[in-house]
Scaffold this active site. Structure first.
Site, PDB file in Angstrom:
ATOM      1  N   GLY A  35     -24.718 -26.441   3.666  1.00 32.52           N
ATOM      2  CA  GLY A  35     -24.796 -24.985   3.540  1.00 32.52           C
ATOM      3  C   GLY A  35     -23.779 -24.453   2.564  1.00 32.52           C
ATOM      4  N   TYR A  36     -24.137 -23.406   1.892  1.00 28.75           N
ATOM      5  CA  TYR A  36     -23.236 -22.793   0.924  1.00 28.75           C
ATOM      6  C   TYR A  36     -22.370 -21.721   1.546  1.00 28.75           C
ATOM      7  CZ  TYR A  36     -26.224 -25.118  -2.449  1.00 28.75           C
ATOM      8  OH  TYR A  36     -26.902 -26.046  -3.150  1.00 28.75           O
ATOM      9  N   GLY A  37     -22.853 -21.116   2.627  1.00 31.13           N
ATOM     10  CA  GLY A  37     -22.098 -20.039   3.262  1.00 31.13           C
ATOM     11  C   GLY A  37     -22.387 -18.697   2.647  1.00 31.13           C
ATOM     12  N   HIS A  38     -22.285 -18.590   1.336  1.00 30.12           N
ATOM     13  CA  HIS A  38     -22.521 -17.321   0.652  1.00 30.12           C
ATOM     14  C   HIS A  38     -24.017 -17.035   0.568  1.00 30.12           C
ATOM     15  CE1 HIS A  38     -22.010 -14.032  -2.124  1.00 30.12           C
ATOM     16  NE2 HIS A  38     -22.918 -14.584  -2.905  1.00 30.12           N
TER      17      HIS A  38
END
Length: 107
Positions: free
Chosen positions: A100-103
């Site tokens: 996951g990138y989070g952003h």
């Protein structure tokens, strides 16, 4: 010079077999005059609820939610719920496995 497709036809509809980005809908929305478009956007902005169904999201709907968050309810159509859940599950699984990138996970 005349453009031809692979079948030798110069008909516009034979060049485009599908419209996955809904350009046809966007072009149709631009027909008419500017005043009518502004009136439509203002009327849509003033609605007490924004119903999300996965088909379209207009600028006036986004503005209504952003500017009038306490006054506007946001409803998710039953038809769109399965897609939202599948997307959410995919993001959670990706993050769980470190992908996951989070952003932007909430968009």
């Amino acid at each position: 010079m005349e453009a031809k497709n692979s079948n030798g036809s110069n008909k516009l509809e034979s060049f485009c077999v599908s419209d996955p980005l809904n350009w046809g809908v966007a072009a149709e929305a631009l027909k008419g005059n500017h005043l009518d478009e502004v009136k439509r956007m203002v009327a849509e902005h003033r609605k007490p609820a924004v119903r999300l169904g996965g088909e379209t999201l207009t600028i006036s709907q986004v503005a209504a939610i952003a500017w009038r968050a306490k006054e506007v309810s946001v409803e998710l159509s039953k038809a769109a719920r399965a897609s939202v859940k599948a997307s959410s599950d995919w993001v959670r699984t990706a993050k769980k496995h470190g992908h996951g990138y989070g952003h932007g996970d909430t968009t």
